[in-house]
Write a protein that holds these residues in place. Structure first.
Motif, PDB file in Angstrom:
ATOM      1  N   PRO A   1       0.804  -1.226   0.000  1.00 31.72           N
ATOM      2  CA  PRO A   1       0.000   0.000   0.000  1.00 31.72           C
ATOM      3  C   PRO A   1       0.835   1.273   0.000  1.00 31.72           C
ATOM      4  CG  PRO A   1      -0.826  -1.555   1.628  1.00 31.72           C
ATOM      5  CD  PRO A   1       0.486  -2.096   1.135  1.00 31.72           C
ATOM      6  N   GLU A   2       2.037   1.201   0.592  1.00 30.78           N
ATOM      7  CA  GLU A   2       2.894   2.385   0.626  1.00 30.78           C
ATOM      8  C   GLU A   2       3.385   2.761  -0.771  1.00 30.78           C
ATOM      9  OE1 GLU A   2       3.534   4.270   3.279  1.00 30.78           O
ATOM     10  OE2 GLU A   2       2.151   3.004   4.404  1.00 30.78           O
ATOM     11  N   VAL A   3       3.466   1.769  -1.652  1.00 33.29           N
ATOM     12  CA  VAL A   3       3.935   2.009  -3.019  1.00 33.29           C
ATOM     13  C   VAL A   3       2.771   2.260  -3.969  1.00 33.29           C
ATOM     14  CG1 VAL A   3       5.165   1.014  -4.988  1.00 33.29           C
ATOM     15  CG2 VAL A   3       6.007   0.622  -2.658  1.00 33.29           C
ATOM     16  N   SER A   4       1.763   1.396  -3.879  1.00 31.48           N
ATOM     17  CA  SER A   4       0.661   1.461  -4.847  1.00 31.48           C
ATOM     18  C   SER A   4      -0.398   2.498  -4.503  1.00 31.48           C
ATOM     19  CB  SER A   4      -0.010   0.092  -4.958  1.00 31.48           C
ATOM     20  OG  SER A   4      -0.714  -0.214  -3.761  1.00 31.48           O
ATOM     21  N   GLY A   5      -0.515   2.809  -3.211  1.00 33.07           N
ATOM     22  CA  GLY A   5      -1.589   3.709  -2.793  1.00 33.07           C
ATOM     23  C   GLY A   5      -2.945   3.027  -2.762  1.00 33.07           C
ATOM     24  N   LYS A   6      -2.952   1.702  -2.971  1.00 30.20           N
ATOM     25  CA  LYS A   6      -4.207   0.948  -2.993  1.00 30.20           C
ATOM     26  C   LYS A   6      -4.364   0.185  -1.682  1.00 30.20           C
ATOM     27  CE  LYS A   6      -4.020   0.079  -7.975  1.00 30.20           C
ATOM     28  NZ  LYS A   6      -5.290   0.685  -8.345  1.00 30.20           N
ATOM     29  N   PRO A   7      -5.569   0.205  -1.091  1.00 21.25           N
ATOM     30  CA  PRO A   7      -5.800  -0.617   0.105  1.00 21.25           C
ATOM     31  C   PRO A   7      -5.855  -2.087  -0.291  1.00 21.25           C
ATOM     32  CG  PRO A   7      -7.825   0.487  -0.574  1.00 21.25           C
ATOM     33  CD  PRO A   7      -6.735   1.002  -1.455  1.00 21.25           C
ATOM     34  N   VAL A   8      -4.891  -2.861   0.144  1.00 23.95           N
ATOM     35  CA  VAL A   8      -4.785  -4.247  -0.275  1.00 23.95           C
ATOM     36  C   VAL A   8      -5.967  -5.054   0.253  1.00 23.95           C
ATOM     37  CG1 VAL A   8      -3.423  -6.355  -0.043  1.00 23.95           C
ATOM     38  CG2 VAL A   8      -2.297  -4.183  -0.445  1.00 23.95           C
TER      39      VAL A   8
END
Length: 223
Positions: A118-125
């Motif tokens: 999430p820190e890289v993608s910005g997506k809530p896994v």
């Protein structure tokens, strides 16, 4: 409401753009087809979501093309060549390049939605799993899972309150089934098809270089 407002604004931008009557007519036709496909893709995804586990990969990919691949990749390229009043062969060639790339883009998005940092993608896994979204990952998993693995997926997929531990269990099942590697292979195949189509397109050297770089960015991005 925000989406409706943006739809009105995009139409206003098109109508007020300094385009010739011929350009405006062609642009309207491209946008109309794009909107129709997006609505169709959204409807098909909602319909699939109501059916429970979906194992039909062809249906999943059809939704991916209509709902996200085409409006994210295919139609913007066709629209650009239309605005440039390109030879009719150019939009057709870009379409052949963009369709497999749009699928690769969505397959990558599916992977990021389940396995990204999430820190890289910005997506809530895990949100795709909590929503029970019909994705290629889940289609492959349902087709290959044994009874115990299916029990894990049935227990957690589609549960809005699934915990981090629940999502980790689902991730473990997908990894055990080799699903991430199979999705990576599908992405590689579509990237290669896009590059092959690009090599056959009537494009200049700089355009070909830029589009090849775009293909790699879309297929192998980490966010």
């Amino acid at each position: 409401m925000a989406g409706d407002l943006l739809a009105f604004w995009h139409q206003e931008v098109v109508e007020l753009a300094p385009l010739s009557s011929g350009q405006l007519r062609r642009v309207r036709a491209v946008l109309a087809r794009m909107r129709q496909e997006v609505f169709e893709g959204q409807y098909r995804e909602l319909a699939l979501s109501q059916q429970g586990p979906v194992e039909d990969l062809d249906q999943i990919l059809a939704v991916a093309r209509a709902k996200s691949g085409n409006y994210s990749v295919t139609w913007p390229l066709v629209l650009g060549s239309t605005l440039a009043s390109a030879d009719p062969a150019v939009p057709a060639a870009l379409h052949r390049y963009a369709v497999p790339l749009g699928e690769a883009f969505q397959l990558r998005d599916d992977l990021l939605g389940v396995f990204s940092d999430p820190e890289v993608s910005g997506k809530p896994v895990g949100d795709d799993l909590r929503e029970g979204k019909p994705t290629a990952l889940l289609a492959l998993a349902w087709r290959s899972a044994d009874p115990d693995q299916r029990r894990v997926l049935r227990a957690h997929v589609g549960r809005r309150d699934a915990s981090g531990a629940d999502i980790a269990e689902c991730q473990a099942v997908l990894i055990a089934l080799g699903v991430p590697d199979r999705i990576e292979t599908m992405i590689d195949e579509r990237y290669e098809r896009a590059v092959e189509a690009l090599e056959q397109a009537p494009a200049t050297g700089p355009a070909r270089t830029t589009l090849r770089r775009l293909a790699a960015q879309l297929a192998y991005r980490d966010n």
